[in-house]
Design a protein around this motif. Structure first.
Motif, short mmCIF file in Angstrom:
data_model
loop_
_atom_site.label_atom_id
_atom_site.label_comp_id
_atom_site.label_asym_id
_atom_site.label_seq_id
_atom_site.Cartn_x
_atom_site.Cartn_y
_atom_site.Cartn_z
N UNK A 34 -18.53 56.03 72.41
CA UNK A 34 -19.61 56.41 73.31
C UNK A 34 -20.81 55.52 72.98
N UNK A 35 -21.31 54.82 73.98
CA UNK A 35 -22.43 53.91 73.77
C UNK A 35 -23.60 54.36 74.64
N UNK A 36 -24.73 54.59 73.97
CA UNK A 36 -25.94 55.06 74.65
C UNK A 36 -25.64 56.25 75.57
N UNK A 37 -24.80 57.16 75.07
CA UNK A 37 -24.49 58.39 75.80
C UNK A 37 -23.42 58.26 76.87
N UNK A 38 -22.84 57.07 77.05
CA UNK A 38 -21.83 56.86 78.09
C UNK A 38 -20.48 56.60 77.43
N UNK A 39 -19.48 57.39 77.80
CA UNK A 39 -18.13 57.19 77.28
C UNK A 39 -17.55 55.91 77.86
N UNK A 40 -17.07 55.03 77.00
CA UNK A 40 -16.54 53.74 77.44
C UNK A 40 -15.08 53.80 77.86
N UNK A 41 -14.39 54.91 77.59
CA UNK A 41 -12.97 55.02 77.88
C UNK A 41 -12.61 54.76 79.33
N UNK A 42 -13.46 55.14 80.24
CA UNK A 42 -13.18 54.96 81.66
C UNK A 42 -13.29 53.50 82.10
N UNK A 43 -13.91 52.66 81.27
CA UNK A 43 -14.12 51.26 81.62
C UNK A 43 -13.23 50.30 80.83
N UNK A 44 -12.56 50.80 79.79
CA UNK A 44 -11.85 49.92 78.85
C UNK A 44 -10.35 50.12 78.88
N UNK A 45 -9.64 49.07 78.47
CA UNK A 45 -8.19 49.14 78.31
C UNK A 45 -7.80 49.14 76.84
N UNK A 46 -8.70 48.71 75.98
CA UNK A 46 -8.38 48.58 74.56
C UNK A 46 -9.67 48.57 73.75
N UNK A 47 -9.56 49.09 72.52
CA UNK A 47 -10.68 49.03 71.58
C UNK A 47 -10.14 48.60 70.22
N UNK A 48 -10.79 47.61 69.62
CA UNK A 48 -10.43 47.14 68.28
C UNK A 48 -11.52 47.61 67.32
N UNK A 49 -11.10 48.21 66.21
CA UNK A 49 -12.04 48.70 65.22
C UNK A 49 -11.89 47.86 63.95
N UNK A 50 -12.93 47.13 63.60
CA UNK A 50 -12.91 46.29 62.41
C UNK A 50 -13.89 46.81 61.38
N UNK A 51 -13.51 46.66 60.13
CA UNK A 51 -14.36 47.11 59.02
C UNK A 51 -14.62 45.89 58.14
N UNK A 52 -15.61 45.13 58.53
CA UNK A 52 -15.88 43.82 57.92
C UNK A 52 -16.71 43.96 56.65
N UNK A 53 -16.22 43.33 55.59
CA UNK A 53 -16.90 43.35 54.30
C UNK A 53 -17.90 42.19 54.23
N UNK A 54 -19.07 42.48 53.71
CA UNK A 54 -20.06 41.45 53.45
C UNK A 54 -20.23 41.35 51.94
N UNK A 55 -19.95 40.15 51.42
CA UNK A 55 -20.03 39.90 49.98
C UNK A 55 -21.32 39.14 49.67
N UNK A 56 -21.84 39.34 48.47
CA UNK A 56 -23.05 38.63 48.04
C UNK A 56 -22.73 37.17 47.78
N UNK A 57 -23.77 36.37 47.62
CA UNK A 57 -23.56 34.93 47.40
C UNK A 57 -23.04 34.61 46.01
#
Length: 123
Positions: A9-32
């Protein structure tokens, strides 16, 4: 991960009616200070996990584009999604990637995608 029509749900609007697929990524940020030593052992400090959701939009009608475009073009969005690691729905502030609207048919665009990246690390 289990998803349903109200999984993102983005800004109160469910995206399911507009989308065919959703990818969920959990990206790690490492220090220098991260990397591998001469023995090949990895070391460093994990600064956090920054969730990223990529939505794949179906061909949309003009009326639907008129609803979606203002959300995609904002500097920030409020996104609610289910996080399987935390086992609950999470609300995050995101910025979105670029998107483009290609029209080959009258009053209907081609499928496209857009990414939503958390501005803060997941807590």
């Amino acid at each position: 991960m289990y998803t349903d029509k109200d999984s993102v749900i983005i800004d109160g609007i469910s995206m399911g009616q507009y989308c065919t697929e959703a990818e969920f990524g959990y990206n790690k940020l490492w220090s220098d200070d991260s990397g591998r030593n001469l023995a090949g052992t990895q070391s460093g400090t994990l600064l956090g996990i920054f969730p990223k959701i990529v939505l794949h939009f179906k061909p949309l009608k003009l009326e639907e584009i008129n609803i979606i475009a203002p959300i995609l073009n904002k500097a920030r969005q409020t996104v609610v999604y289910y996080d399987p690691d935390l086992n609950r729905k999470v609300t995050m502030t995101t910025y979105s990637g670029d998107w483009k609207n290609t029209n080959r048919n009258i009053n209907r665009n081609e499928p496209f995608n857009c990414s939503f990246i958390s501005v803060r690390k997941r807590v």
